[in-house]
Design a protein around this motif. Structure first.
Motif, mmCIF file in Angstrom:
data_model
loop_
_atom_site.group_PDB
_atom_site.id
_atom_site.type_symbol
_atom_site.label_atom_id
_atom_site.label_comp_id
_atom_site.label_asym_id
_atom_site.label_seq_id
_atom_site.Cartn_x
_atom_site.Cartn_y
_atom_site.Cartn_z
ATOM 1 N N LYS A 45 -6.301 -12.157 -69.179
ATOM 2 C CA LYS A 45 -7.330 -11.387 -68.482
ATOM 3 C C LYS A 45 -8.691 -11.575 -69.152
ATOM 4 O O LYS A 45 -9.681 -11.844 -68.489
ATOM 5 C CB LYS A 45 -6.957 -9.901 -68.478
ATOM 6 N N THR A 46 -8.722 -11.435 -70.470
ATOM 7 C CA THR A 46 -9.974 -11.508 -71.214
ATOM 8 C C THR A 46 -9.737 -12.189 -72.552
ATOM 9 O O THR A 46 -8.737 -11.913 -73.213
ATOM 10 C CB THR A 46 -10.529 -10.088 -71.490
ATOM 11 N N VAL A 47 -10.641 -13.059 -72.951
ATOM 12 C CA VAL A 47 -10.671 -13.588 -74.311
ATOM 13 C C VAL A 47 -11.822 -12.865 -75.001
ATOM 14 O O VAL A 47 -12.970 -12.947 -74.569
ATOM 15 C CB VAL A 47 -10.885 -15.121 -74.339
ATOM 16 N N PHE A 48 -11.469 -12.118 -76.043
ATOM 17 C CA PHE A 48 -12.472 -11.298 -76.731
ATOM 18 C C PHE A 48 -13.391 -12.146 -77.607
ATOM 19 O O PHE A 48 -13.086 -13.307 -77.910
ATOM 20 C CB PHE A 48 -11.787 -10.229 -77.586
ATOM 21 N N GLY A 49 -14.493 -11.564 -78.017
ATOM 22 C CA GLY A 49 -15.472 -12.258 -78.851
ATOM 23 C C GLY A 49 -15.037 -12.451 -80.289
ATOM 24 O O GLY A 49 -15.713 -13.133 -81.058
ATOM 25 N N LYS A 50 -13.936 -11.823 -80.685
ATOM 26 C CA LYS A 50 -13.408 -11.959 -82.042
ATOM 27 C C LYS A 50 -11.903 -12.152 -81.953
ATOM 28 O O LYS A 50 -11.262 -11.654 -81.041
ATOM 29 C CB LYS A 50 -13.695 -10.705 -82.866
ATOM 30 N N GLY A 51 -11.359 -12.893 -82.897
ATOM 31 C CA GLY A 51 -9.915 -13.088 -82.944
ATOM 32 C C GLY A 51 -9.538 -14.557 -82.875
ATOM 33 O O GLY A 51 -10.381 -15.446 -82.735
ATOM 34 N N ALA A 52 -8.238 -14.800 -82.963
ATOM 35 C CA ALA A 52 -7.720 -16.161 -83.042
ATOM 36 C C ALA A 52 -8.036 -16.998 -81.807
ATOM 37 O O ALA A 52 -8.323 -18.192 -81.911
ATOM 38 C CB ALA A 52 -6.211 -16.127 -83.282
ATOM 39 N N ALA A 53 -7.994 -16.398 -80.621
ATOM 40 C CA ALA A 53 -8.206 -17.172 -79.382
ATOM 41 C C ALA A 53 -9.617 -17.742 -79.289
ATOM 42 O O ALA A 53 -9.798 -18.901 -78.915
ATOM 43 C CB ALA A 53 -7.901 -16.308 -78.164
ATOM 44 N N ILE A 54 -10.612 -16.939 -79.616
ATOM 45 C CA ILE A 54 -12.002 -17.425 -79.522
ATOM 46 C C ILE A 54 -12.280 -18.446 -80.625
ATOM 47 O O ILE A 54 -13.012 -19.414 -80.413
ATOM 48 C CB ILE A 54 -13.026 -16.265 -79.543
ATOM 49 N N GLU A 55 -11.666 -18.258 -81.791
ATOM 50 C CA GLU A 55 -11.861 -19.214 -82.886
ATOM 51 C C GLU A 55 -11.256 -20.575 -82.527
ATOM 52 O O GLU A 55 -11.837 -21.604 -82.832
ATOM 53 C CB GLU A 55 -11.231 -18.677 -84.168
ATOM 54 N N ASP A 56 -10.102 -20.559 -81.858
ATOM 55 C CA ASP A 56 -9.460 -21.802 -81.447
ATOM 56 C C ASP A 56 -10.221 -22.455 -80.294
ATOM 57 O O ASP A 56 -10.392 -23.663 -80.258
ATOM 58 C CB ASP A 56 -8.008 -21.523 -81.045
ATOM 59 N N GLY A 57 -10.628 -21.654 -79.309
ATOM 60 C CA GLY A 57 -11.467 -22.135 -78.218
ATOM 61 C C GLY A 57 -10.758 -22.728 -77.014
ATOM 62 O O GLY A 57 -11.409 -23.093 -76.042
ATOM 63 N N ARG A 58 -9.434 -22.835 -77.024
ATOM 64 C CA ARG A 58 -8.741 -23.476 -75.900
ATOM 65 C C ARG A 58 -8.221 -22.500 -74.859
ATOM 66 O O ARG A 58 -8.120 -22.859 -73.683
ATOM 67 C CB ARG A 58 -7.581 -24.337 -76.409
ATOM 68 N N LEU A 59 -7.853 -21.294 -75.241
ATOM 69 C CA LEU A 59 -7.311 -20.325 -74.298
ATOM 70 C C LEU A 59 -8.439 -19.792 -73.426
ATOM 71 O O LEU A 59 -9.495 -19.405 -73.928
ATOM 72 C CB LEU A 59 -6.626 -19.185 -75.056
ATOM 73 N N GLN A 60 -8.214 -19.773 -72.115
ATOM 74 C CA GLN A 60 -9.258 -19.377 -71.174
ATOM 75 C C GLN A 60 -8.779 -18.260 -70.259
ATOM 76 O O GLN A 60 -7.584 -18.157 -69.966
ATOM 77 C CB GLN A 60 -9.667 -20.577 -70.307
ATOM 78 N N ARG A 61 -9.718 -17.481 -69.774
ATOM 79 C CA ARG A 61 -9.417 -16.471 -68.761
ATOM 80 C C ARG A 61 -8.750 -17.166 -67.571
ATOM 81 O O ARG A 61 -9.201 -18.220 -67.132
ATOM 82 C CB ARG A 61 -10.711 -15.797 -68.318
ATOM 83 N N GLY A 62 -7.653 -16.596 -67.091
ATOM 84 C CA GLY A 62 -6.959 -17.172 -65.948
ATOM 85 C C GLY A 62 -5.800 -18.083 -66.309
ATOM 86 O O GLY A 62 -5.000 -18.435 -65.443
ATOM 87 N N ASP A 63 -5.687 -18.464 -67.586
ATOM 88 C CA ASP A 63 -4.534 -19.265 -68.002
ATOM 89 C C ASP A 63 -3.268 -18.436 -67.818
ATOM 90 O O ASP A 63 -3.237 -17.244 -68.131
ATOM 91 C CB ASP A 63 -4.642 -19.675 -69.473
ATOM 92 N N GLN A 64 -2.219 -19.061 -67.320
ATOM 93 C CA GLN A 64 -0.933 -18.390 -67.188
ATOM 94 C C GLN A 64 -0.135 -18.632 -68.461
ATOM 95 O O GLN A 64 0.013 -19.772 -68.905
ATOM 96 C CB GLN A 64 -0.151 -18.927 -65.994
ATOM 97 N N ILE A 65 0.377 -17.554 -69.062
ATOM 98 C CA ILE A 65 1.194 -17.687 -70.266
ATOM 99 C C ILE A 65 2.635 -17.823 -69.820
ATOM 100 O O ILE A 65 3.215 -16.910 -69.238
ATOM 101 C CB ILE A 65 1.000 -16.499 -71.226
ATOM 102 N N ILE A 66 3.210 -18.974 -70.083
ATOM 103 C CA ILE A 66 4.571 -19.291 -69.681
ATOM 104 C C ILE A 66 5.579 -18.811 -70.719
ATOM 105 O O ILE A 66 6.641 -18.284 -70.379
ATOM 106 C CB ILE A 66 4.731 -20.821 -69.481
ATOM 107 N N ALA A 67 5.253 -19.004 -72.004
ATOM 108 C CA ALA A 67 6.180 -18.636 -73.076
ATOM 109 C C ALA A 67 5.412 -18.312 -74.351
ATOM 110 O O ALA A 67 4.296 -18.795 -74.561
ATOM 111 C CB ALA A 67 7.166 -19.767 -73.341
ATOM 112 N N VAL A 68 6.039 -17.493 -75.192
ATOM 113 C CA VAL A 68 5.512 -17.148 -76.512
ATOM 114 C C VAL A 68 6.585 -17.513 -77.529
ATOM 115 O O VAL A 68 7.698 -16.976 -77.478
ATOM 116 C CB VAL A 68 5.176 -15.646 -76.608
#
Length: 98
Positions: A45-68
């Motif tokens: 839904k949202t990639v926040f301005g802080k945290g692992a996702a923004i530092e990595d830069g590849r995860l985007q709003r709208g991506d479907q998470i298939i597995a963890v």
């Protein structure tokens, strides 16, 4: 005569490794089995301005998470997906459909 052009962007699977730090994974999700809008896949839904996702830069709003970490999110409720994400420590490996 009117012509309509549909912009098509091919979807593809990818693996994103995020190292959970003190700021967390840094994204929120929407969807899930038995959600108020019906049975939906889990999406970012949202990639926040802080945290692992923004530092990595590849995860985007709208991506479907298939597995963890190899655990499929198919048929999982929203609360179940949140619990899986919160209870996964260290490196989190996401399989996403972009």
């Amino acid at each position: 005569m009117l012509l309509f052009y549909i912009s098509y962007s091919p979807q593809f699977y990818r693996t994103i490794r995020l190292d959970r730090g003190a700021l967390g994974l840094g994204f929120s999700i929407v969807g899930g089995f038995s959600s108020p809008h019906g049975d939906l896949p889990i999406y970012v839904k949202t990639v926040f301005g802080k945290g692992a996702a923004i530092e990595d830069g590849r995860l985007q709003r709208g991506d479907q998470i298939i597995a963890v970490n190899g655990h499929s999110l198919e048929g999982v409720t929203h609360a179940g997906a949140v619990a899986i994400l919160k209870n996964t420590k260290g490196t989190v490996v996401l399989t996403v459909l972009s």
